[in-house]
Motif scaffolding. Sequence first.
Motif, PDB file in Angstrom:
ATOM      1  N   PRO A   3       1.280  -1.478  -0.008  1.00 35.53           N
ATOM      2  CA  PRO A   3      -0.151  -0.268   0.089  1.00 35.53           C
ATOM      3  C   PRO A   3       0.717   1.261  -0.058  1.00 35.53           C
ATOM      4  N   ALA A   4       0.619   2.149  -0.472  1.00 36.58           N
ATOM      5  CA  ALA A   4       1.491   3.311  -1.037  1.00 36.58           C
ATOM      6  C   ALA A   4       1.403   4.089   0.502  1.00 36.58           C
ATOM      7  N   VAL A   5       0.663   3.987   0.937  1.00 37.27           N
ATOM      8  CA  VAL A   5       0.027   5.020   2.659  1.00 37.27           C
ATOM      9  C   VAL A   5       1.494   3.824   3.859  1.00 37.27           C
ATOM     10  N   VAL A   6       1.680   2.943   3.152  1.00 41.80           N
ATOM     11  CA  VAL A   6       3.093   2.120   3.938  1.00 41.80           C
ATOM     12  C   VAL A   6       3.966   2.918   3.885  1.00 41.80           C
ATOM     13  N   ILE A   7       4.234   3.191   2.053  1.00 44.72           N
ATOM     14  CA  ILE A   7       5.431   3.265   1.654  1.00 44.72           C
ATOM     15  C   ILE A   7       5.177   4.682   2.056  1.00 44.72           C
ATOM     16  N   TRP A   8       4.989   5.600   2.265  1.00 45.96           N
ATOM     17  CA  TRP A   8       4.880   6.983   2.344  1.00 45.96           C
ATOM     18  C   TRP A   8       5.222   7.227   3.853  1.00 45.96           C
ATOM     19  N   LEU A   9       4.378   6.929   4.723  1.00 45.47           N
ATOM     20  CA  LEU A   9       4.834   6.473   6.008  1.00 45.47           C
ATOM     21  C   LEU A   9       6.313   5.601   5.857  1.00 45.47           C
ATOM     22  N   THR A  10       6.469   4.752   5.756  1.00 40.49           N
ATOM     23  CA  THR A  10       8.404   4.355   5.625  1.00 40.49           C
ATOM     24  C   THR A  10       9.513   5.617   5.083  1.00 40.49           C
ATOM     25  N   VAL A  11       9.121   5.956   4.427  1.00 44.72           N
ATOM     26  CA  VAL A  11       9.894   7.228   3.992  1.00 44.72           C
ATOM     27  C   VAL A  11       9.671   8.265   4.876  1.00 44.72           C
ATOM     28  N   ALA A  12       8.981   8.740   5.401  1.00 47.61           N
ATOM     29  CA  ALA A  12       9.493   9.770   5.927  1.00 47.61           C
ATOM     30  C   ALA A  12       9.650   9.788   7.130  1.00 47.61           C
ATOM     31  N   ALA A  13       9.747   8.559   8.338  1.00 46.52           N
ATOM     32  CA  ALA A  13      10.918   7.884   8.664  1.00 46.52           C
ATOM     33  C   ALA A  13      11.877   7.909   8.544  1.00 46.52           C
ATOM     34  N   PHE A  14      12.597   7.503   7.490  1.00 48.44           N
ATOM     35  CA  PHE A  14      13.663   7.469   6.685  1.00 48.44           C
ATOM     36  C   PHE A  14      13.741   8.800   6.395  1.00 48.44           C
ATOM     37  N   ALA A  15      13.390   9.950   6.182  1.00 53.46           N
ATOM     38  CA  ALA A  15      13.545  11.548   6.171  1.00 53.46           C
ATOM     39  C   ALA A  15      14.206  12.163   7.284  1.00 53.46           C
ATOM     40  N   VAL A  16      12.929  11.969   8.454  1.00 48.47           N
ATOM     41  CA  VAL A  16      13.359  11.803   9.477  1.00 48.47           C
ATOM     42  C   VAL A  16      14.327  11.674  10.183  1.00 48.47           C
ATOM     43  N   LEU A  17      15.107  10.494  10.380  1.00 44.08           N
ATOM     44  CA  LEU A  17      16.397   9.955  10.776  1.00 44.08           C
ATOM     45  C   LEU A  17      17.526  10.940   9.568  1.00 44.08           C
ATOM     46  N   GLY A  18      17.455  10.329   8.913  1.00 48.82           N
ATOM     47  CA  GLY A  18      18.510  11.287   8.365  1.00 48.82           C
ATOM     48  C   GLY A  18      18.982  12.544   7.818  1.00 48.82           C
ATOM     49  N   GLY A  19      17.516  13.255   8.519  1.00 52.67           N
ATOM     50  CA  GLY A  19      17.427  14.123   9.119  1.00 52.67           C
ATOM     51  C   GLY A  19      18.323  14.840  10.065  1.00 52.67           C
ATOM     52  N   ALA A  20      18.459  13.707  11.037  1.00 54.38           N
ATOM     53  CA  ALA A  20      18.858  14.256  12.409  1.00 54.38           C
ATOM     54  C   ALA A  20      20.191  14.029  11.937  1.00 54.38           C
ATOM     55  N   ILE A  21      20.784  12.761  11.290  1.00 53.60           N
ATOM     56  CA  ILE A  21      21.446  12.544  11.196  1.00 53.60           C
ATOM     57  C   ILE A  21      22.355  14.029  10.620  1.00 53.60           C
ATOM     58  N   ALA A  22      21.933  14.573   9.859  1.00 53.04           N
ATOM     59  CA  ALA A  22      22.612  15.747   8.761  1.00 53.04           C
ATOM     60  C   ALA A  22      22.592  16.660  10.127  1.00 53.04           C
ATOM     61  N   PHE A  23      21.664  16.824  10.639  1.00 46.69           N
ATOM     62  CA  PHE A  23      21.750  18.105  11.313  1.00 46.69           C
ATOM     63  C   PHE A  23      22.437  17.478  12.474  1.00 46.69           C
ATOM     64  N   ALA A  24      23.258  16.316  13.076  1.00 43.43           N
ATOM     65  CA  ALA A  24      24.095  16.458  13.797  1.00 43.43           C
ATOM     66  C   ALA A  24      25.563  16.761  13.151  1.00 43.43           C
ATOM     67  N   ALA A  25      25.428  16.254  12.233  1.00 42.31           N
ATOM     68  CA  ALA A  25      27.166  16.516  11.515  1.00 42.31           C
ATOM     69  C   ALA A  25      26.923  18.377  11.369  1.00 42.31           C
ATOM     70  N   MET A  26      26.163  18.827  11.248  1.00 44.25           N
ATOM     71  CA  MET A  26      26.150  19.923  10.717  1.00 44.25           C
ATOM     72  C   MET A  26      26.924  20.910  11.794  1.00 44.25           C
TER      73      MET A  26
END
Length: 490
Positions: A3-26
């Motif tokens: 289901p598309a909604v499951v993919i969107w939720l997974t991508v959103a979680a992935f984006a949040v985790l990646g964003g946290a890592i990027a801001f920590a790196a900054m």
Amino acid sequence: MIPAVVIWLTVAAFAVLGGAIAFAAMRGNTGTAADYYLGGRHFGGMVSGLSYAATTYSAFMLVVLTGLTYRGGVGALGFELIYFSGLTLLVVFGPRFWLAARRWGFITPAEMLGARYGDRKVARLAAVLSLLFLMPYCTTQMAGIGLLLSGVTGGAITLLQAIAVGAALAIFWTLVAGLRSVAWTDAVQAAVMLVSALLAVGFVVASIGGVGVFVARVAAEHGPWLDVPGPGLWSLGTFLALSIPWFFFPLSNPQVSQRLFVTEDMRALRRMIFWVLGFGLVFTLIAVIWGFAALVLEPGLDNPAGATPALLGSGVVPLPVSLLLIVGILSAAVSTLDSIALTLGSMVARDLMRQGEGRDARQILIGRVVVVLVVLFAAVFALRNAPIIDQLAALSAAGLVVTVPATIGAFFWRGGTAAGVLASFLGGAGLAIWLVMGASVSVFDPRLALGVISTTVALFVGVSLVTQPRAGALDFKRALRRDLDDHGVW
């Protein structure tokens, strides 16, 4: 289908985790160009190795290489092993790149070539060729994201939506903290990609009946795929056409050769090479097995590049593992996009626009603008060319190989001249463009790779022999000899 909604939720979680890592790196950024583009040259072996692996073993593996296996059989394994064997070039050239960058402060591979041959035109032309021939490879990553997310949802997520997500993530992570955020997210993404792929392959093979049954079914149902040259795709000419340029990938592609500048010391560089080789061997085997598994479970696909989405949407892989692998493939594609865009940004700023030392803020600003433009251009192009992503990737390799003779000569032939380099760049690139655009020579035709390489070598050697090195040219072979001996490098 998932289901598309499951993919969107997974991508959103992935984006949040990646964003946290990027801001920590900054938080570690100092505001210099070397820090933004090279992470301050302070990376350890594991992080730099996983970052190199994530950049190299991108969406190409589980989209294109798996598709090549699905379409042409075991020849795909031979093709990728030729590329893998090319990674041994890192053992020879890695220490030389690292020592040269440390000694003279190089940030881009083009800058290094320009200094070695004593002519800024060499650096500028190398940067232009990188821009020209890396765009198709960027396109493969974008198309891989689109085909993956669209395929696993049965079209519920459109190609446009999927590519827009990939572009947004690539732009965001690169702009936040440059290479430091890219490398940190790369390391996490490489681990996710490897673990999820191993799990997915295990479940797929188990669903077929285990290793023995899997091998027996491939042999019984698709015997020609195990023979050489296979059922139609592979021939000696095709194999040579694809394999020869990819063997030189570690030297010809600036987004990976620039990674040789970033480690904190020589020991870290050696550990980086170890991590790259280990990851590469395991992931090559995974991608080929995955292609054969798709052949057994999902035969008759119109587009071989859809093999991975078909398997993930078939239900044989548990949903959590499928989602983890989707994240892994998505992250690999984004990682490669990040790295290419960041490298091109540094080349435009330093080599084309000649923003040198003391203009760090301007270099970073120019690089960020280039990152956005490169990713957007690749996204638009991918929307129009997704069905031919394997040819686009191969064209990129064939075009970039024109820089290899000059790179090898920089360290091993003191007679190479700027005139020879410029002639080889222009002649080789011009021939590649004419063969593809004018003579309609396919990237599967060995005339493209062999013609470009032979022309480039002949021009580099021939013109160098009849011209003189420039007065300001550096002598890498002599200048680095003592450092190489001190580090035990041949």
